[in-house]
Design an enzyme around this catalytic site. Sequence first.
Site, PDB file in Angstrom:
ATOM      1  N   ASP A 180      24.417 -19.367  10.895  1.00  0.00           N
ATOM      2  CA  ASP A 180      25.499 -18.463  10.526  1.00  0.00           C
ATOM      3  C   ASP A 180      25.030 -17.016  10.663  1.00  0.00           C
ATOM      4  O   ASP A 180      24.129 -16.582   9.945  1.00  0.00           O
ATOM      5  CB  ASP A 180      25.881 -18.783   9.072  1.00  0.00           C
ATOM      6  CG  ASP A 180      27.000 -17.923   8.527  1.00  0.00           C
ATOM      7  OD1 ASP A 180      27.378 -16.929   9.172  1.00  0.00           O
ATOM      8  OD2 ASP A 180      27.484 -18.250   7.434  1.00  0.00           O
ATOM      9  N   ILE A 181      25.631 -16.268  11.563  1.00  0.00           N
ATOM     10  CA  ILE A 181      25.214 -14.885  11.820  1.00  0.00           C
ATOM     11  C   ILE A 181      25.380 -13.992  10.590  1.00  0.00           C
ATOM     12  O   ILE A 181      24.672 -13.009  10.428  1.00  0.00           O
ATOM     13  CB  ILE A 181      25.939 -14.297  13.053  1.00  0.00           C
ATOM     14  CG1 ILE A 181      25.203 -13.047  13.566  1.00  0.00           C
ATOM     15  CG2 ILE A 181      27.412 -14.020  12.755  1.00  0.00           C
ATOM     16  CD1 ILE A 181      25.581 -12.623  14.963  1.00  0.00           C
ATOM     17  N   GLY A 184      37.188 -17.430  13.998  1.00  0.00           N
ATOM     18  CA  GLY A 184      35.809 -17.608  14.452  1.00  0.00           C
ATOM     19  C   GLY A 184      34.827 -16.674  13.775  1.00  0.00           C
ATOM     20  O   GLY A 184      34.919 -16.397  12.575  1.00  0.00           O
ATOM     21  N   ASP A 228      34.481 -13.511  14.069  1.00  0.00           N
ATOM     22  CA  ASP A 228      35.136 -12.285  13.609  1.00  0.00           C
ATOM     23  C   ASP A 228      35.626 -12.449  12.170  1.00  0.00           C
ATOM     24  O   ASP A 228      35.327 -11.639  11.284  1.00  0.00           O
ATOM     25  CB  ASP A 228      36.301 -11.960  14.559  1.00  0.00           C
ATOM     26  CG  ASP A 228      36.909 -10.587  14.341  1.00  0.00           C
ATOM     27  OD1 ASP A 228      36.306  -9.747  13.648  1.00  0.00           O
ATOM     28  OD2 ASP A 228      37.996 -10.347  14.900  1.00  0.00           O
ATOM     29  N   SER A 261      32.585 -14.522  23.407  1.00  0.00           N
ATOM     30  CA  SER A 261      33.646 -15.064  24.282  1.00  0.00           C
ATOM     31  C   SER A 261      33.614 -16.567  24.512  1.00  0.00           C
ATOM     32  O   SER A 261      34.436 -17.081  25.250  1.00  0.00           O
ATOM     33  CB  SER A 261      33.678 -14.342  25.639  1.00  0.00           C
ATOM     34  OG  SER A 261      34.218 -13.049  25.506  1.00  0.00           O
ATOM     35  N   THR A 262      32.685 -17.295  23.886  1.00  0.00           N
ATOM     36  CA  THR A 262      32.585 -18.736  24.191  1.00  0.00           C
ATOM     37  C   THR A 262      33.424 -19.613  23.269  1.00  0.00           C
ATOM     38  O   THR A 262      33.501 -20.815  23.478  1.00  0.00           O
ATOM     39  CB  THR A 262      31.116 -19.224  24.127  1.00  0.00           C
ATOM     40  OG1 THR A 262      30.626 -19.043  22.798  1.00  0.00           O
ATOM     41  CG2 THR A 262      30.249 -18.489  25.124  1.00  0.00           C
ATOM     42  N   TYR A 319      38.001 -17.693  23.324  1.00  0.00           N
ATOM     43  CA  TYR A 319      38.194 -16.993  24.607  1.00  0.00           C
ATOM     44  C   TYR A 319      37.765 -17.860  25.791  1.00  0.00           C
ATOM     45  O   TYR A 319      37.938 -17.483  26.934  1.00  0.00           O
ATOM     46  CB  TYR A 319      37.452 -15.661  24.610  1.00  0.00           C
ATOM     47  CG  TYR A 319      38.108 -14.577  23.767  1.00  0.00           C
ATOM     48  CD1 TYR A 319      39.197 -14.833  22.931  1.00  0.00           C
ATOM     49  CD2 TYR A 319      37.627 -13.284  23.811  1.00  0.00           C
ATOM     50  CE1 TYR A 319      39.787 -13.832  22.169  1.00  0.00           C
ATOM     51  CE2 TYR A 319      38.221 -12.273  23.046  1.00  0.00           C
ATOM     52  CZ  TYR A 319      39.292 -12.557  22.235  1.00  0.00           C
ATOM     53  OH  TYR A 319      39.873 -11.553  21.486  1.00  0.00           O
TER      54      TYR A 319
END
Length: 171
Positions: A8-9, A30, A32, A119-120, A123
């Site tokens: 988890d970032i 996601g 964001d 983007s994965t 997106y």
Amino acid sequence: MLELNQGDITKIHADAIVNAANSSLLGGGGVDGAIHRAGGPAILEACIRIRNKQGNCKTGGAVITTGGNLPAKFVIHTVGPVWNGGKNNEEVLLASAYLNSLKLAMENGIKSIAFPNISTGIYHFPKAKAAEIAVKTVKDFLKENNGIEKVIFVCFDRENYELYEVLIGNG
């Protein structure tokens, strides 16, 4: 130095973490949404101030805000491209998202930065192609610039982790 992490970032201890944002900068799904939830209202308030000043963030662009309640001091919000079969400059735009994030980090004296897999998710950028672009862009940048000491690629899923493991291991 490149580092790889699966998890988890929002839990990463770095000077900055990168948010795969949408152009509105107002949070979303996601990574964001996770960053906005974990970081608290200070991040959204900072994003609103940026929007009021400059409008939306363009695809490939990047802006910086406080990290709010996150372990990271800053969040760099970048907008990756939506995959459209590779016909709309998506590869160049994805590389720009990484490059502009790194440039913004340097301008702000950031020594360690963590990237998600931009983007994965929703997106739909092909994961293997996105990983190659991410690692190449970061490695090329670090060869030319020595302000950033550590770049952490944070993979939420095992598939991305394994792709990055191969690319970084062969570096």
